[in-house]
Design an enzyme around this catalytic site. Structure first.
Site, mmCIF file in Angstrom:
data_model
loop_
_atom_site.group_PDB
_atom_site.id
_atom_site.type_symbol
_atom_site.label_atom_id
_atom_site.label_comp_id
_atom_site.label_asym_id
_atom_site.label_seq_id
_atom_site.Cartn_x
_atom_site.Cartn_y
_atom_site.Cartn_z
ATOM 1 N N SER A 102 0.838 -1.199 0.000
ATOM 2 C CA SER A 102 0.000 0.000 0.000
ATOM 3 C C SER A 102 0.868 1.241 0.000
ATOM 4 O O SER A 102 1.980 1.242 0.565
ATOM 5 C CB SER A 102 -0.861 -0.028 1.265
ATOM 6 O OG SER A 102 -1.452 1.225 1.463
ATOM 7 N N TYR B 141 -1.183 -0.882 10.902
ATOM 8 C CA TYR B 141 -1.482 -1.460 9.584
ATOM 9 C C TYR B 141 -0.296 -1.223 8.639
ATOM 10 O O TYR B 141 0.194 -2.143 7.974
ATOM 11 C CB TYR B 141 -2.762 -0.834 9.018
ATOM 12 C CG TYR B 141 -3.004 -1.161 7.572
ATOM 13 C CD1 TYR B 141 -3.311 -2.456 7.165
ATOM 14 C CD2 TYR B 141 -2.911 -0.168 6.585
ATOM 15 C CE1 TYR B 141 -3.532 -2.754 5.822
ATOM 16 C CE2 TYR B 141 -3.123 -0.459 5.246
ATOM 17 C CZ TYR B 141 -3.434 -1.750 4.867
ATOM 18 O OH TYR B 141 -3.638 -2.045 3.543
ATOM 19 N N LYS C 3 2.438 -3.896 6.646
ATOM 20 C CA LYS C 3 2.733 -3.924 5.201
ATOM 21 C C LYS C 3 4.234 -3.838 4.965
ATOM 22 O O LYS C 3 4.781 -4.552 4.133
ATOM 23 C CB LYS C 3 2.017 -2.773 4.482
ATOM 24 C CG LYS C 3 0.508 -2.960 4.376
ATOM 25 C CD LYS C 3 0.132 -4.067 3.413
ATOM 26 C CE LYS C 3 -1.318 -4.436 3.466
ATOM 27 N NZ LYS C 3 -1.666 -5.721 2.884
HETATM 28 N N1 LIG Z 1 -8.800 -1.544 -0.602
HETATM 29 C C1 LIG Z 1 -7.814 -0.672 -0.397
HETATM 30 O O1 LIG Z 1 -8.052 0.527 -0.331
HETATM 31 C C2 LIG Z 1 -6.381 -1.162 -0.279
HETATM 32 C C3 LIG Z 1 -5.329 -0.229 -0.424
HETATM 33 C C4 LIG Z 1 -4.021 -0.675 -0.308
HETATM 34 C C5 LIG Z 1 -3.753 -2.019 -0.035
HETATM 35 N N2 LIG Z 1 -4.794 -2.885 0.123
HETATM 36 C C6 LIG Z 1 -4.500 -4.298 0.424
HETATM 37 O O2 LIG Z 1 -5.050 -5.100 -0.593
HETATM 38 C C7 LIG Z 1 -5.458 -6.352 -0.054
HETATM 39 C C8 LIG Z 1 -6.889 -6.653 -0.455
HETATM 40 O O3 LIG Z 1 -7.704 -5.593 0.000
HETATM 41 P P1 LIG Z 1 -9.275 -5.581 -0.264
HETATM 42 O O4 LIG Z 1 -9.677 -4.149 -0.273
HETATM 43 O O5 LIG Z 1 -9.594 -6.448 -1.384
HETATM 44 O O6 LIG Z 1 -9.761 -6.201 1.113
HETATM 45 P P2 LIG Z 1 -10.941 -7.257 1.401
HETATM 46 O O7 LIG Z 1 -11.147 -7.268 2.867
HETATM 47 O O8 LIG Z 1 -12.086 -7.010 0.512
HETATM 48 O O9 LIG Z 1 -10.238 -8.622 0.955
HETATM 49 C C9 LIG Z 1 -9.427 -9.387 1.819
HETATM 50 C C10 LIG Z 1 -9.920 -10.803 1.741
HETATM 51 O O10 LIG Z 1 -9.079 -11.618 2.567
HETATM 52 C C11 LIG Z 1 -9.892 -12.503 3.319
HETATM 53 N N3 LIG Z 1 -9.116 -12.818 4.526
HETATM 54 C C12 LIG Z 1 -8.796 -11.973 5.540
HETATM 55 N N4 LIG Z 1 -8.047 -12.631 6.454
HETATM 56 C C13 LIG Z 1 -7.886 -13.892 5.994
HETATM 57 C C14 LIG Z 1 -7.204 -15.043 6.484
HETATM 58 N N5 LIG Z 1 -6.555 -15.012 7.654
HETATM 59 N N6 LIG Z 1 -7.233 -16.177 5.764
HETATM 60 C C15 LIG Z 1 -7.915 -16.238 4.575
HETATM 61 N N7 LIG Z 1 -8.577 -15.176 4.063
HETATM 62 C C16 LIG Z 1 -8.565 -14.016 4.764
HETATM 63 C C17 LIG Z 1 -11.179 -11.751 3.573
HETATM 64 O O11 LIG Z 1 -12.270 -12.615 3.831
HETATM 65 C C18 LIG Z 1 -11.349 -10.989 2.252
HETATM 66 O O12 LIG Z 1 -12.067 -11.747 1.311
HETATM 67 C C19 LIG Z 1 -5.229 -6.266 1.449
HETATM 68 O O13 LIG Z 1 -3.975 -6.876 1.719
HETATM 69 C C20 LIG Z 1 -5.150 -4.784 1.707
HETATM 70 O O14 LIG Z 1 -4.355 -4.481 2.827
HETATM 71 C C21 LIG Z 1 -6.096 -2.497 -0.008
#
Ligand SMILES: NC(=O)c1ccc[n+]([C@@H]2O[C@H](COP(=O)([O-])OP(=O)(O)OC[C@H]3O[C@@H](n4cnc5c(N)ncnc54)[C@H](O)[C@@H]3O)[C@@H](O)[C@H]2O)c1
Length: 337
Positions: free
Chosen positions: A124, A148, A152
């Site tokens: 991120s 958080y 990362k």
């Molecule tokens: N959405 C944003 O704004 C953003 C920005 C920067 C980075 N990210 C990173 O991108 C990634 C995906 O983000 P997203 O927005 O799709 O989030 P999200 O919560 O929609 O997706 C994460 C998925 O991981 C699953 N999950 C969580 N813990 C788990 C575990 N221990 N075992 C198995 N599954 C598990 C959840 O059920 C979910 O489906 C994350 O790592 C997040 O930190 C997101």
């Protein structure tokens, strides 16, 4: 390639699964459904016309993940699964260290046990903290401003160390800026639980009438109109970047750290105006004081992604608004979209 998507039923993971399937890859979703709806794989199957394998497991369960990878062998992993709320990470640090850092270690142990040596990791732009200036290049200093963000950075370092010591053949740490939007079919999208942390889901919920108005935190920043400026990126562009990144590391066996943004900043007011124009919905605003820790402005220099992957964001703010709205409106049963 057969590719495991941890967190593949979540927001960014499900869009990446759709893009991978379109490009002829075979995505395998691993998710514990802690933050995903159960019918996402079925919706993906309808969208792509292909059954998508699903493993219901927690990334921290090395034994189960190892066993699953033995029966469903893959060539690479795209690792989305994580907890992602900054405020929550400060309220419950151990949960974040456990899920994000211990979870990544356990996953990599399972990958090593079955000999999978390629990983694309969801990092991120939060790793840049309060950047000195924008556009931000990948060699800008990293700073930890919350737990958080620390998880990362630790995970990025872990992945780079494993690549440096030859334990991974290929690795891509992808630093996302601000993902928004949804698949244009409105069959998959973002479903935040409770009050959304991010601007676009909040805007769409105001548009459906679920929330009365949008709070704009700070209108005295040194930006064009005083409101905070971010680099919003359409989730379909982001998903395409993952497909290109995994193809790149598979072809070249390299370890890279790459920004994924458009390179353009959009202020809160510009985004709201674009939303109103694109959708015809009015968003009532209430100006509120700045929130501690918020940055005035940041946006990416995405040149490295173009040089390495041949990728650049193709969708504009209007596309982001239209697709976010289609998704949210379909969820709310609004049909005049
Ligand atoms: N959405 C944003 O704004 C953003 C920005 C920067 C980075 N990210 C990173 O991108 C990634 C995906 O983000 P997203 O927005 O799709 O989030 P999200 O919560 O929609 O997706 C994460 C998925 O991981 C699953 N999950 C969580 N813990 C788990 C575990 N221990 N075992 C198995 N599954 C598990 C959840 O059920 C979910 O489906 C994350 O790592 C997040 O930190 C997101």
């Amino acid at each position: 390639m057969r590719i495991l998507l941890t967190g593949g039923a979540g927001y960014i993971g499900s869009h990446t699964a759709a893009v991978l399937a379109e490009r002829g890859h075979e995505p395998v979703i691993l998710d514990n459904f802690a933050n995903a709806e159960r019918d996402v794989p079925a919706r993906l199957a309808r969208l792509t016309g292909r059954e998508i394998a699903v493993i219901e497991a927690d990334i921290r369960d090395t034994e189960q993940v190892t066993a699953a990878l033995r029966t469903q062998p893959v060539e690479a992993v795209i690792h989305f699964a994580a907890l992602k709320a900054v405020g929550e990470s400060e309220a419950d640090p151990l949960r974040y260290y456990d899920m994000n850092i211990a979870g990544t270690i356990r996953l990599m142990q399972a990958m090593q046990a079955v000999g999978v040596g390629r990983i694309v990791f969801s990092s991120s732009a939060t790793v840049y903290g309060q950047p000195e200036s924008s556009p931000i290049l990948e060699d800008a200093p990293t700073r930890v401003e919350n737990i958080y963000g620390r998880t990362k950075l630790v995970m990025e370092d872990l992945i780079r160390d494993l690549a440096r010591t030859g334990k991974l053949a290929g690795a891509a740490n992808l630093r996302y800026f601000n993902p928004v939007g949804a698949h244009p079919s409105a069959m998959i999208g973002e479903t935040p639980r409770g009050v959304p942390n991010n601007l676009m889901p909040y805007v769409t919920q105001v548009a459906t009438g679920e929330r009365a108005h949008l709070n704009v935190f700070g209108n005295d920043y040194p930006t064009r109109d005083g409101t905070g400026e971010r680099d919003y990126i359409h989730v379909m562009d982001l998903a395409e970047a993952h497909a290109l990144a995994v193809e790149h590391i598979a072809a070249h066996d390299v370890s890279v750290t790459v920004n994924l943004g458009t390179g353009r900043g959009t202020t809160v007011l510009e985004l709201v105006r674009a939303f109103e124009t694109t959708t015809g919905r009015k968003i009532p605003l209430v100006f509120a004081p700045r929130r501690p820790g918020d940055v005035a402005s940041y946006y990416a220099n995405p040149a490295l992604a173009e040089r390495l992957f041949g990728w650049r964001a193709r969708r504009d703010v209007e596309d982001m608004c239209r697709d976010s709205w289609r998704w949210q409106a379909s969820r709310a049963g609004i049909n005049d979209v």
